[in-house]
Scaffold this motif. Structure first.
Motif, short mmCIF file in Angstrom:
data_model
loop_
_atom_site.label_atom_id
_atom_site.label_comp_id
_atom_site.label_asym_id
_atom_site.label_seq_id
_atom_site.Cartn_x
_atom_site.Cartn_y
_atom_site.Cartn_z
N LEU A 169 0.84 -1.19 0.00
CA LEU A 169 0.00 0.00 0.00
C LEU A 169 0.88 1.24 0.00
O LEU A 169 1.86 1.33 0.75
CB LEU A 169 -0.89 0.03 1.25
N ALA A 221 5.40 -0.21 7.29
CA ALA A 221 4.59 -0.99 8.22
C ALA A 221 4.31 -2.34 7.59
O ALA A 221 4.21 -2.45 6.36
CB ALA A 221 3.28 -0.27 8.54
N LEU A 236 -0.06 -3.64 9.75
CA LEU A 236 -0.53 -2.53 10.59
C LEU A 236 0.43 -2.12 11.69
O LEU A 236 0.07 -1.31 12.55
CB LEU A 236 -1.91 -2.85 11.22
N ARG A 237 1.68 -2.66 11.68
CA ARG A 237 2.64 -2.24 12.70
C ARG A 237 3.91 -1.75 12.03
O ARG A 237 4.33 -2.32 11.02
CB ARG A 237 3.00 -3.41 13.60
N GLN A 238 4.54 -0.74 12.62
CA GLN A 238 5.78 -0.22 12.05
C GLN A 238 6.80 -1.34 11.98
O GLN A 238 6.88 -2.19 12.87
CB GLN A 238 6.32 0.93 12.89
N GLU A 248 0.58 -7.56 4.49
CA GLU A 248 0.26 -6.24 3.95
C GLU A 248 1.38 -5.30 4.35
O GLU A 248 1.61 -5.06 5.54
CB GLU A 248 -1.08 -5.76 4.52
N ALA A 260 3.14 -1.49 3.95
CA ALA A 260 2.76 -0.12 3.62
C ALA A 260 3.98 0.79 3.69
O ALA A 260 4.80 0.64 4.59
CB ALA A 260 1.68 0.39 4.57
#
Lengths: 138, 82
Positions: free
Chosen positions: B8, B55, B58-60, B72, B74
């Motif tokens: 993303l 990330a 959803l976590r760094q 996923e 990002a």
């Protein structure tokens, strides 16, 4: 999405979430869109986010804040177009006393700015636009 | 299931790469850094900064973190919330 909103934030409703008779202190931070940045006139901001991660991070901040101080925390951030004078973010903290309420509120907004994946595009009075980069000099 | 990760892109990085979503292949040992290196070879990718925030799920994440199929990933421009 619990902490993100595409419509106008209702400060009164958000504050009500942390009001309780055993909490004598309520501290609220309201972030408005400012009409200037870096010497340029601003007309509006457009906020976007990695929504799933932003929501998770906001949840983490609230849980961590409520573990560090004896307080109840409410937090909402706008997404989408927000005009000058409109509210972009609200943090409300209810606590037994003012000390913890002030400290926790300050900590929450600093954490939001440090770790929540939200971005803003500025639209200037001269018709130009730019992404805001807080890491760029001044 | 093909061995890929969803990548993303947001804000300025989505503009640079011309998309906000890519599927990239991964193999055993692929790291976040490998994904970023692959993005740099795409049109517009050469203007990505040398240091950037990533990330995974959803976590760094660090560039040395490994990724697996279905993750996923990002790429996050400098955060500007609040």
């Amino acid at each position: 999405m619990k902490y993100l909103s595409h419509s106008a934030l209702d400060g009164t409703a958000i504050a009500d979430r942390v009001r309780a008779d055993e909490r004598g202190a309520l501290v609220m931070f309201t972030g408005y869109v400012r009409n200037h940045h870096g010497g340029r006139g601003v007309v509006r901001l457009e906020y976007s986010a990695y929504e799933a991660m932003a929501d998770a991070e906001c949840g983490r901040i609230v849980r961590e804040g409520e573990a560090r101080w004896p307080v109840s925390i409410a937090l909402e951030h706008r997404l989408g177009a927000v005009a000058v004078g409109e509210v972009a973010v609200i943090v409300v903290v209810g606590g037994g006393h003012r000390g913890e309420a002030f400290e926790a509120c300050r900590w929450v907004i600093e954490e939001v700015k440090r770790s929540v994946p939200v971005w803003k595009r500025e639209f200037y009075t001269d018709g130009t636009t730019a992404w805001v980069d807080p890491t760029a000099g001044a | 299931m093909p061995a890929t990760v969803r990548v993303l892109l947001f804000a300025r990085y989505a503009e640079l790469l011309g998309t906000d979503l890519l599927e990239l292949p991964v193999a055993a040992g692929t790291t976040v850094g490998d994904i970023v290196a692959s993005l740099r070879t795409r049109p517009g990718g050469d203007t990505l900064p040398s240091q950037l925030l990533c990330a995974v799920n959803l976590r760094q994440a660090k560039l040395t973190d490994s990724v697996k199929p279905g993750d996923e990933v990002a790429l996050l421009p400098p955060l500007a919330g609040g």
